[in-house]
Scaffold this motif. Structure first.
Motif, PDB file in Angstrom:
ATOM      1  N   MET A  91       2.776  -7.511  -1.520  1.00  0.00           N
ATOM      2  CA  MET A  91       1.339  -7.250  -1.493  1.00  0.00           C
ATOM      3  C   MET A  91       0.871  -6.942  -0.073  1.00  0.00           C
ATOM      4  O   MET A  91       0.030  -6.065   0.142  1.00  0.00           O
ATOM      5  CB  MET A  91       0.572  -8.449  -2.054  1.00  0.00           C
ATOM      6  N   ALA A  92       1.415  -7.680   0.909  1.00  0.00           N
ATOM      7  CA  ALA A  92       1.015  -7.455   2.300  1.00  0.00           C
ATOM      8  C   ALA A  92       1.413  -6.059   2.766  1.00  0.00           C
ATOM      9  O   ALA A  92       0.611  -5.346   3.387  1.00  0.00           O
ATOM     10  CB  ALA A  92       1.650  -8.518   3.191  1.00  0.00           C
ATOM     11  N   PHE A  93       2.646  -5.648   2.473  1.00  0.00           N
ATOM     12  CA  PHE A  93       3.088  -4.322   2.904  1.00  0.00           C
ATOM     13  C   PHE A  93       2.316  -3.228   2.172  1.00  0.00           C
ATOM     14  O   PHE A  93       1.983  -2.194   2.760  1.00  0.00           O
ATOM     15  CB  PHE A  93       4.598  -4.174   2.676  1.00  0.00           C
ATOM     16  N   THR A  94       2.015  -3.456   0.913  1.00  0.00           N
ATOM     17  CA  THR A  94       1.237  -2.475   0.157  1.00  0.00           C
ATOM     18  C   THR A  94      -0.161  -2.339   0.741  1.00  0.00           C
ATOM     19  O   THR A  94      -0.662  -1.228   0.947  1.00  0.00           O
ATOM     20  CB  THR A  94       1.150  -2.895  -1.321  1.00  0.00           C
ATOM     21  N   ALA A  95      -0.785  -3.467   1.038  1.00  0.00           N
ATOM     22  CA  ALA A  95      -2.135  -3.423   1.602  1.00  0.00           C
ATOM     23  C   ALA A  95      -2.140  -2.710   2.948  1.00  0.00           C
ATOM     24  O   ALA A  95      -3.041  -1.922   3.248  1.00  0.00           O
ATOM     25  CB  ALA A  95      -2.673  -4.844   1.762  1.00  0.00           C
ATOM     26  N   ALA A  96      -1.116  -2.960   3.773  1.00  0.00           N
ATOM     27  CA  ALA A  96      -1.080  -2.363   5.105  1.00  0.00           C
ATOM     28  C   ALA A  96      -0.868  -0.855   5.062  1.00  0.00           C
ATOM     29  O   ALA A  96      -1.436  -0.115   5.867  1.00  0.00           O
ATOM     30  CB  ALA A  96       0.023  -3.017   5.936  1.00  0.00           C
ATOM     31  N   ALA A  97      -0.052  -0.387   4.126  1.00  0.00           N
ATOM     32  CA  ALA A  97       0.443   0.994   4.187  1.00  0.00           C
ATOM     33  C   ALA A  97      -0.182   1.951   3.186  1.00  0.00           C
ATOM     34  O   ALA A  97       0.052   3.157   3.275  1.00  0.00           O
ATOM     35  CB  ALA A  97       1.964   1.001   4.000  1.00  0.00           C
ATOM     36  N   THR A  98      -0.953   1.461   2.255  1.00  0.00           N
ATOM     37  CA  THR A  98      -1.529   2.372   1.263  1.00  0.00           C
ATOM     38  C   THR A  98      -2.960   2.741   1.646  1.00  0.00           C
ATOM     39  O   THR A  98      -3.646   1.993   2.332  1.00  0.00           O
ATOM     40  CB  THR A  98      -1.505   1.741  -0.141  1.00  0.00           C
ATOM     41  N   GLY A  99      -3.389   3.934   1.218  1.00  0.00           N
ATOM     42  CA  GLY A  99      -4.733   4.396   1.565  1.00  0.00           C
ATOM     43  C   GLY A  99      -4.874   4.528   3.069  1.00  0.00           C
ATOM     44  O   GLY A  99      -3.978   5.012   3.751  1.00  0.00           O
ATOM     45  N   ARG A 100      -6.002   4.112   3.579  1.00  0.00           N
ATOM     46  CA  ARG A 100      -6.194   4.078   5.035  1.00  0.00           C
ATOM     47  C   ARG A 100      -5.439   2.866   5.564  1.00  0.00           C
ATOM     48  O   ARG A 100      -5.755   1.721   5.246  1.00  0.00           O
ATOM     49  CB  ARG A 100      -7.675   3.981   5.380  1.00  0.00           C
ATOM     50  N   ALA A 119      11.810  -3.020  -4.373  1.00  0.00           N
ATOM     51  CA  ALA A 119      11.138  -1.887  -3.731  1.00  0.00           C
ATOM     52  C   ALA A 119      11.177  -2.006  -2.218  1.00  0.00           C
ATOM     53  O   ALA A 119      11.147  -3.098  -1.652  1.00  0.00           O
ATOM     54  CB  ALA A 119       9.686  -1.813  -4.198  1.00  0.00           C
ATOM     55  N   ASN A 120      11.267  -0.844  -1.557  1.00  0.00           N
ATOM     56  CA  ASN A 120      11.122  -0.759  -0.105  1.00  0.00           C
ATOM     57  C   ASN A 120       9.761  -0.150   0.177  1.00  0.00           C
ATOM     58  O   ASN A 120       9.523   1.024  -0.105  1.00  0.00           O
ATOM     59  CB  ASN A 120      12.234   0.106   0.497  1.00  0.00           C
ATOM     60  N   LEU A 121       8.855  -0.949   0.741  1.00  0.00           N
ATOM     61  CA  LEU A 121       7.475  -0.520   0.995  1.00  0.00           C
ATOM     62  C   LEU A 121       7.183  -0.446   2.490  1.00  0.00           C
ATOM     63  O   LEU A 121       6.033  -0.503   2.910  1.00  0.00           O
ATOM     64  CB  LEU A 121       6.505  -1.502   0.332  1.00  0.00           C
ATOM     65  N   GLY A 122       8.234  -0.270   3.289  1.00  0.00           N
ATOM     66  CA  GLY A 122       8.101  -0.433   4.723  1.00  0.00           C
ATOM     67  C   GLY A 122       7.744   0.791   5.527  1.00  0.00           C
ATOM     68  O   GLY A 122       7.689   0.715   6.760  1.00  0.00           O
ATOM     69  N   THR A 123       7.518   1.941   4.892  1.00  0.00           N
ATOM     70  CA  THR A 123       7.098   3.133   5.626  1.00  0.00           C
ATOM     71  C   THR A 123       5.706   3.551   5.165  1.00  0.00           C
ATOM     72  O   THR A 123       5.218   3.113   4.124  1.00  0.00           O
ATOM     73  CB  THR A 123       8.082   4.298   5.412  1.00  0.00           C
TER      74      THR A 123
END
Length: 581
Positions: A153-162, A190-194
């Motif tokens: 959730m943290a990586f998704t929040a940081a990297a999605t949208g703005r 899942a890899n959500l790191g980029t």
């Protein structure tokens, strides 16, 4: 899941603490570096087992800035850690910068044990209140079995949208506990790191309308902001420029196009007074009839207090954050990722009659070339490049002569950001010039350089900072030595807070006492730490010192005695006699 793998999973779960689960989750997202001190100790003791290196900052505010620059340069979500209480509070400035500059950073903050919450435990603080204004997302992990869920959730929040910061609070006992995990339950993979994590293009109908507006325009211009870099859309922007569109940038957008291209203006904004690279090109902005804004916040400095952009123009605004579109200039809304949307806009333009762009191109290129040539003549007339104390313009000319397309230049806030934005040249689309323009606080320069070097160890990294900004973060020179992050630091040593003193003189005709410093030998401080230190007070000595520093495998501080009266070509300073002291 077969019997063997289930058995292996059960065995692994029996031996994994929450800290191991956290490190494994970070590894899954491609994390190989964490910026942090010793705490959370359990995490850092587990991290090497997962191929994760700790980059140990000296102060949390510098660590957050390192993480910011690392993300900007690497295209990866960065991770910074801190302990609860005072350490956590020092993350706030760096996260505030990342929030305003749209940089994805995950901050992992160790919290007090769950059974001690709201009992006035040692250094307990309301971290939800602390981070609410500087992060997109703040949560606490209450169950170690759900660490994977919350990290995702943290990586998704940081990297999605703005993009922006996300803060994950992890109680101390969660890191130490061995959770009961059902091996039959599906595990996250899942890899959500980029970033950008999810690319979405703008409405095709609006893209087509934008193409028609541009094709029919008599004097269109593109003004690209930092969103081009965030989206990694430099190639797509260059393809638009190749059609015949002139491109200017904001400070954060610098490098989004090749500034040696005949249709590149350079940076436009609040420093277009005489000596400004774009000072003779102002009319290309003010007389534009169609303005395409890309990843551009239309903020005060970028628009010269909203006086630069033409009032009667038609605006097309492309931004991943729909809330920025139309904030200051009503516009055709292109809400979406810059890379995808610019590619779609190029396809739409290919279907239009672009003969007007082609017809105007030669004259436009000649006007830009003439404006840049006039700027060079101004420099010969207005600046003594052989003066001592040294002029920053001389330093930038020498630095520009040795930069390559792979060089990364970072700057502190205040004048340093303007010197590099105005006087250095981006030699390829996508070259990075990293500046703190979100909230523009002092002290970011050196940690930015270390974060950039950690992201791209093979790239030459040069930091420009003033003595005021450098004074915030001297201690991080030891970090550079210990972590083997060789960068070049150029300190503009004029013994004043330059922007503060000159702004006060400009506004009030006088200045406050704190603007003046006692003399400090920054080169000696560097040598005392075990780094290289060179002091320069003659203009002919700077370039040799710079070349030697760039060839060194250690951090080098070049402490340059500069003219305290030198200021960048800020438009609001024009005609202020008080600055001629």
């Amino acid at each position: 899941m077969n019997v063997m793998s289930r058995s292996q999973a059960t065995s692994a779960a029996d031996n994994m603490t929450g800290a191991h689960l956290l490190a494994a989750a970070l590894q899954r997202h491609g994390v190989k570096e964490i910026f942090g001190q010793s705490i959370p100790s359990a995490l850092f003791l587990a991290a090497p087992d997962y191929g994760i290196r700790q980059i140990g900052y000296r102060t949390e505010n510098a660590g957050a800035a390192m993480a910011d620059a690392f993300a900007r340069v690497s295209g990866k979500v960065s991770v910074v850690t801190a302990q609860n209480g005072p350490a956590a509070t020092l993350l706030v400035p760096g996260l505030a910068e990342a929030l305003k500059a749209s940089v994805p950073v995950v901050a992992i903050v160790q919290d007090v044990s769950r059974r001690f919450i709201d009992k006035n435990a040692f250094q307990e603080l309301d971290h939800f209140a602390l981070f609410s204004g500087v992060a997109k997302w703040v949560r606490r992990v209450a169950d170690p079995a759900r660490i994977d869920d919350y990290v995702d959730m943290a990586f998704t929040a940081a990297a999605t949208g703005r993009a922006g910061p996300a803060v994950l609070l992890v109680p101390l006992d969660v890191l130490d506990e061995r959770p009961e995990i059902d091996p039959a339950q599906p595990r996250r993979s899942a890899n959500l790191g980029t970033f950008p994590l999810d690319r979405t293009a703008a409405d095709p109908a609006r893209i087509a309308e934008a193409a028609r507006l541009i094709a029919k325009a008599k004097a269109p211009i593109v003004i690209a902001g930092g969103g081009v870099h965030a989206s990694q859309a430099s190639a797509e922007l260059s393809a638009l420029q190749a059609l015949g569109l002139p491109v200017a940038t904001t400070v954060m957008g610098k490098g989004s196009v090749d500034e040696t291209h005949p249709l590149s203006l350079g940076v436009v904004g609040y420093f277009m007074a005489p000596r400004g690279r774009t000072s003779h090109l102002r009319s290309l902005v003010t007389e534009a009839d169609v303005v395409l804004l890309i990843g551009n916040r239309t903020n005060q400095n970028g628009t010269d207090s909203w006086s630069l952009y033409p009032k009667g123009a038609t605006y097309i605004h492309l931004d991943v954050d729909g809330g920025e579109i139309g904030r200051n200039y009503e516009a055709l809304r292109l809400a979406g990722d810059a890379k995808l949307t610019l590619a779609a806009l190029k396809q739409a333009l290919d279907k239009e009659d672009l003969s007007a762009l082609s017809t105007r191109r030669k004259a436009l290129e000649e006007k830009i070339a003439g404006g840049l040539a006039a700027h060079r003549q101004d420099m010969k007339r207005l600046v003594d490049m052989d003066a001592a104390p040294l002029r920053p313009e001389r330093l930038m000319a020498d630095l520009d002569s040795v930069l390559t397309p792979e060089s990364i230049v970072v700057a502190d806030a205040s004048y340093s950001s303007i010197w590099i934005a105005n006087f250095l040249t981006a030699r390829k689309a996508g070259q990075r010039f990293i500046t703190p323009r979100g909230i523009a606080g002092l002290g970011w320069g050196l940690p930015y350089a270390l974060g950039a070097k950690a992201a791209r160890p093979d790239a030459p990294v040069v930091c420009l900072t003033g003595d005021g900004g450098f004074g915030h973060v001297w201690s991080e020179m030891e970090t550079a030595r210990r972590m083997k992050l060789p960068v070049v630091v150029i300190v503009l040593n004029n013994q004043i807070l330059g922007y503060q003193k000159h702004a006060e003189l400009s506004l009030f005709g006088n200045f406050t006492d704190v603007c003046d410093f006692e003399a400090v030998d920054h080169a000696a401080i560097a040598r005392a730490i075990g780094c290289n230190g060179v002091r320069v007070d003659r203009p002919e000595d700077f370039l040799p010192a710079l070349k030697e520093a760039l060839s060194s495998d250690e951090l080098t501080v070049i402490d340059v005695i500069t003219d305290e009266r030198a200021h960048p070509p800020i438009t609001s300073f024009q005609g202020k006699d008080a600055l001629n002291y």
